[in-house]
Write an enzyme that holds these catalytic residues in place. Structure first.
Site, short mmCIF file in Angstrom:
data_model
loop_
_atom_site.label_atom_id
_atom_site.label_comp_id
_atom_site.label_asym_id
_atom_site.label_seq_id
_atom_site.Cartn_x
_atom_site.Cartn_y
_atom_site.Cartn_z
N ARG A 19 -5.40 6.43 -5.44
CA ARG A 19 -5.18 5.83 -6.76
C ARG A 19 -4.14 4.70 -6.65
O ARG A 19 -4.47 3.53 -6.67
CB ARG A 19 -4.73 6.91 -7.77
CG ARG A 19 -4.81 6.47 -9.23
CD ARG A 19 -3.69 5.59 -9.70
NE ARG A 19 -2.37 6.21 -9.50
CZ ARG A 19 -1.22 5.60 -9.71
NH1 ARG A 19 -1.22 4.32 -10.11
NH2 ARG A 19 -0.07 6.20 -9.50
N ASP A 20 -2.89 5.05 -6.46
CA ASP A 20 -1.81 4.06 -6.46
C ASP A 20 -2.02 3.06 -5.33
O ASP A 20 -1.71 1.87 -5.46
CB ASP A 20 -0.47 4.78 -6.31
CG ASP A 20 0.71 3.90 -6.64
OD1 ASP A 20 0.50 2.78 -7.13
OD2 ASP A 20 1.85 4.32 -6.39
N HIS A 211 8.95 9.49 -6.26
CA HIS A 211 7.92 8.55 -5.85
C HIS A 211 8.64 7.29 -5.35
O HIS A 211 9.16 6.51 -6.14
CB HIS A 211 7.03 8.24 -7.06
CG HIS A 211 5.91 7.27 -6.81
ND1 HIS A 211 4.58 7.63 -6.87
CD2 HIS A 211 5.91 5.94 -6.52
CE1 HIS A 211 3.81 6.57 -6.63
NE2 HIS A 211 4.60 5.52 -6.43
N HIS A 213 8.94 3.76 -2.88
CA HIS A 213 8.27 2.69 -2.14
C HIS A 213 9.18 2.34 -0.97
O HIS A 213 10.39 2.60 -1.02
CB HIS A 213 8.04 1.48 -3.04
CG HIS A 213 6.95 1.69 -4.04
ND1 HIS A 213 6.46 0.70 -4.84
CD2 HIS A 213 6.26 2.80 -4.37
CE1 HIS A 213 5.51 1.18 -5.62
NE2 HIS A 213 5.37 2.45 -5.35
N CYS A 244 2.37 -2.20 -6.65
CA CYS A 244 2.08 -2.19 -8.09
C CYS A 244 1.79 -3.61 -8.54
O CYS A 244 2.63 -4.49 -8.40
CB CYS A 244 3.24 -1.63 -8.90
SG CYS A 244 2.91 -1.66 -10.68
N ASN A 253 3.70 1.73 -1.12
CA ASN A 253 4.24 3.07 -1.31
C ASN A 253 4.78 3.59 0.01
O ASN A 253 4.34 3.19 1.09
CB ASN A 253 3.12 4.00 -1.77
CG ASN A 253 2.65 3.69 -3.16
OD1 ASN A 253 3.38 3.86 -4.12
ND2 ASN A 253 1.42 3.22 -3.28
MG MG Z 1 3.63 3.52 -6.16
#
Ligand code: MG
Length: 306
Positions: A19-20, A211, A213, A244, A253
């Site tokens: 997803r991300d 979360h 990066h 993003c 990420n």
């Molecule tokens: Mg991310």
């Protein structure tokens, strides 16, 4: 640091690459390849995988096939597939596709919230409250993302007290976990310690995830600091996929391979097989328009071809 968890302690990795990661790739990955990628991630031992987002296909075309991806995934005991939902319409699609868990995504910065989801923070929380209520009523778990917890690309510094207050509100609406997210990859271990010392008064460490990066190379150092403060859930993205699109300058990420290598070395139990994970990323890499950035992934690939 107060000391790392003893060897054998379980650490939960939430794989967000499908997803991300993929939502930030220029290359169009086919539905079939997405499904095969997720299946390989599950084969590698990942037990929590975010597989898509039920958002506007106009705004995020890479996620337009979320329904088909979820429907096409082989259901496996012990593996939880989840998806992002921005509103009740997205939740309806998620429920129809049959995900057991959804994620809502609020921001700790007013300006970022307006750029990312076209709504201010309070307006978004009102909608997420309705989404959470409906999801829980349908027997679906809710994970609550809070973006820009360590800094905002538009506003700069984000007050810790605001993060604490918003994390508390996400829990209050029924999220089982709040994900403190470093949307622009600016977090430093000193900041991680400082923020976690504040959030722990509102959110139990067991309901806190991070979360990160790796934009500035501090991703793993941040994980180490968070581990020392009792956090045992981390998001990561296979191969270091993604960033993003609405956060200028945000790089990839934290890579799952890099995270697993660190945790393996500390004797912590992730359930993930690093070599199988590298194989999953190697399946995807030729379908992208650039090499995957994970250092551990690259090193393992070089070893294989040597
Ligand atoms: Mg991310």
């Amino acid at each position: 640091m107060t000391g790392l968890p003893p060897a054998g302690t379980a650490v939960r990795i939430v794989e967000v690459g499908p997803r991300d990661g993929l939502q930030n790739e220029r290359a169009a990955v086919s539905t079939g390849d997405k499904i095969a990628f997720v299946a390989r991630l599950a084969d590698a031992g990942l037990r929590a995988i975010e597989v898509g987002a039920f958002v506007s296909p106009r705004r995020v075309p890479q996620m337009a096939d979320a329904d088909a991806v979820v429907r096409g995934l082989p259901r496996r005991p012990g593996v939880t597939f989840s998806a992002l939902v921005p509103n009740l319409e997205g939740l309806e699609r998620a429920l129809a596709a049959g995900v057991p868990e959804v994620a809502i995504f609020a921001a700790a910065s007013e300006t970022f919230s307006r750029h990312n989801i076209n709504r201010g923070i309070d307006e978004s929380l009102a909608i997420y409250g309705e989404v959470a209520r409906a999801a829980l009523a349908a027997g679906v778990r809710v994970r609550g993302y809070l973006s820009t917890c360590f800094g905002c690309p538009y506003e700069g510094e984000v007050p810790e007290a605001r993060v604490v207050g918003l994390a508390d509100r996400l829990l209050a609406m029924g999220a089982y976990e709040v994900v403190l997210s470093d949307t622009i990859g600016i977090a430093h271990p000193g900041q991680v310690r400082s923020l976690l010392e504040q959030t722990r008064h509102a959110v139990p460490v067991g309901a806190t995830a991070l979360h990160f990066h790796d934009t500035r190379g501090t991703g793993l150092a941040n994980v180490l600091m968070a581990l020392s403060l009792g956090i045992t859930t981390f998001d990561a993205s296979a191969g270091g996929l993604g960033g993003c699109p609405f956060a200028p300058g945000a790089a990839g990420n934290l890579a799952t391979e890099d995270l697993v290598y660190l945790l393996d070395g500390l004797g912590l139990a992730t359930g993930v097989n690093l070599q199988a994970l590298v194989s999953a990323s190697a399946f995807l890499e030729p379908r992208l328009d650039h090499p995957l950035p994970s250092k551990v992934y690259q090193a393992e690939r070089r070893k294989r071809t040597a």
